[in-house]
Design a protein around this motif. Sequence first.
Motif, PDB file in Angstrom:
ATOM      1  N   ILE A 186       0.855  -1.189   0.000  1.00  0.00           N
ATOM      2  CA  ILE A 186       0.000   0.000   0.000  1.00  0.00           C
ATOM      3  C   ILE A 186       0.900   1.251   0.000  1.00  0.00           C
ATOM      4  N   ASP A 187       0.267   2.417  -0.150  1.00  0.00           N
ATOM      5  CA  ASP A 187       1.054   3.656  -0.220  1.00  0.00           C
ATOM      6  C   ASP A 187       1.666   4.016   1.134  1.00  0.00           C
ATOM      7  N   ARG A 207      -3.799   7.500   4.567  1.00  0.00           N
ATOM      8  CA  ARG A 207      -2.820   6.473   4.189  1.00  0.00           C
ATOM      9  C   ARG A 207      -2.950   5.244   5.091  1.00  0.00           C
ATOM     10  N   GLU A 210      -5.769   3.039   3.994  1.00  0.00           N
ATOM     11  CA  GLU A 210      -5.499   2.164   2.840  1.00  0.00           C
ATOM     12  C   GLU A 210      -5.304   0.724   3.296  1.00  0.00           C
ATOM     13  N   LYS A 213      -8.762  -0.711   3.646  1.00  0.00           N
ATOM     14  CA  LYS A 213      -9.329  -0.953   2.305  1.00  0.00           C
ATOM     15  C   LYS A 213      -8.727  -2.214   1.697  1.00  0.00           C
TER      16      LYS A 213
END
Length: 465
Positions: A186-187, A207, A210, A213
Amino acid sequence: MPAITNHLPTAELQALDAAHHMHPFTTNDELAAKGARIITRANGVYLQDSEGNEILDGMAGLWCVNIGYGRHELAEVAARQMKELPYYNTFFMTSHAPVIALAAEIAKLAPAHLNHVFFAGSGSEANDTNIRMVRHYWAIKGKPTKSIIISRKNAYHGSSVGSGSLGGMTPMHAQGGMPIPDIHHIDQPYWWAEGGDQTPADFGLARAQELEKAILAMGEDRVAAFIAEPIQGAGGVIVPPSTYWPEIQRICDKYEILLIADEVICGFGRTGNWFGSETVGIKPDIMTIAKGLSSGYQPIGGSIVSDEVAEAINSDEFNHGYTYSGHPVASAVALENLRILQEENILDHVRDVAMPALHEMWHGLADHPLVGEATIVGMMGSIALTPHKETRAKFAADAGTAGFMTRERCFANNLIMRHVYDRMVISPPLIISPEEIKIMGARARTALDEAYAQMKELDLLKAAS
Ligand code: PXG
């Protein structure tokens, strides 16, 4: 056979190096043309090269020489251990005093619920252990589908196939068939470069979410663990907004995802506490350690494992281990390093003396025209180079051009400061004195001035459109 000593002429050493030695993370042909810098000895925070230069090591080697160079106690312990028991393994129901003492000492220093250590020879090996351990843990728990490990882009977790897959370095993934299956990235919480118009707090939260998600998209029954450095080191000392880690912890707790804190850089005092997890306020199930564990005097790493995870793993044979897991010499040296860190109150020195001086010096660089932000946690800091502070602009030139030029000016001024693309990073030995920090600051400023002048001359102070 000729004796290879530090006393051969530099050019001869360089020629032999070029002919036979393949360097890590290096274009060896380029290096061969230039000639490697030969480091001959070191003491305190200073390195000496074969030309007699005294270089202030702002990186503590590779983020590891926490107690500084030249501590002969460690050499003496190593010599004693080599004479008594140079090697024995910890397989096949055997053990030895150094590894037993070291494991107990690490358990004492680690957060209360982390009391078990699986040893490795390096951080990469330890993270390979972690991949297998968390997957095996879930299999033992009757949930064998939980095998995906979520990590982050621009993370660094090592260079072996497993740990390099966990890492989020795309240039590494491009070579040698990585990543392995069931690793998801992920980011990163890198507000300065990626935060756009969001506030750092909102961006940090976004962030972290994420992770949620990704878990929901792949299914909670598929995800084994989330791994991250409390503060990204090799990625450029990226300090996450304060909203980030509490949200990550909430998500891991909610979905029963194991949390692995990669403490290879952050551990053993680097962030001002024993572990970075304490600094950012998280409760990991596993911590990866290496580097500062022995202050780099011997290669050793490991995984500190929670009571809960160890209980499951210990109930079955874990078909895993390394010849040098718990090497007696490395263990004895690490133990001596931990003794010095404690008996000399080096963490108190960090908190009361070194950190205040280093933070003041570092933040003082923020007024330089080339510096976009100067950020620091404990004894690891970074500055973002930019052609335009207000807009946090990137350079029009290739990423890393400004960073490389600045690093070269640092070298020329007898300071080791690493660049990660266009971020400059520092991570000096923890024992650095205020006087040495002043010298470091003066050299850094001169290097920045020279890099700025050079970039101006070459018309490189232009922002990317
Ligand atoms: N985890 C983290 C967070 C690291 O920083 C490793 C694992 C791997 O450790 P070993 O001992 O296998 O190298 C590291 C290592 C750099 C640089 O240029 C950083 C590391 C290694 C080499 C270079 O910043 N970190």
